[in-house]
Design a protein around this motif. Structure first.
Motif: not given
Length: 93
Positions: A3-14, A16-21, A40-50
């Motif tokens: 397994t290279i990447i594992t994401i479990n129940n990730l919530w992230a945003g900027y 007070q604005e949730p982007i990934l739920e 605005g769909g969260g692609k860049t936010t996901l990469l920034k988390v990674l």
């Protein structure tokens, strides 16, 4: 395969604005992944988390079984666009 990447129940945003739920994703060795979606769909936010540039509000993210901060040293990322000074005086020669 490992397994290279594992994401479990990730919530992230900027602020007070949730982007990934409640994102869940597992990427295995030799997987090929494309991330597509609207602006605005969260692609860049996901990469920034990674990349460790944004900390998750909730959930867990691991790269090669390690924290993002340690695991990101073991993977590469090539952005689609890179900002550069086009007037910089340089040639291939």
């Amino acid at each position: 395969m490992s397994t290279i990447i594992t994401i479990n129940n990730l919530w992230a945003g900027y602020e007070q604005e949730p982007i990934l739920e409640d994102i869940n994703l597992t990427i295995e060795e030799l997987d090929f992944l494309g991330i597509i979606g609207p602006n605005g769909g969260g692609k860049t936010t996901l990469l920034k988390v990674l990349l460790g540039l944004i900390k998750p509000w909730r959930g867990e993210v691991s790269i090669l079984g390690q924290t993002v901060q340690k695991g990101r040293e073991l993977v590469g990322y090539v952005p689609q666009f890179v900002e550069c000074d086009r007037s910089f005086p340089i040639t291939v020669g």
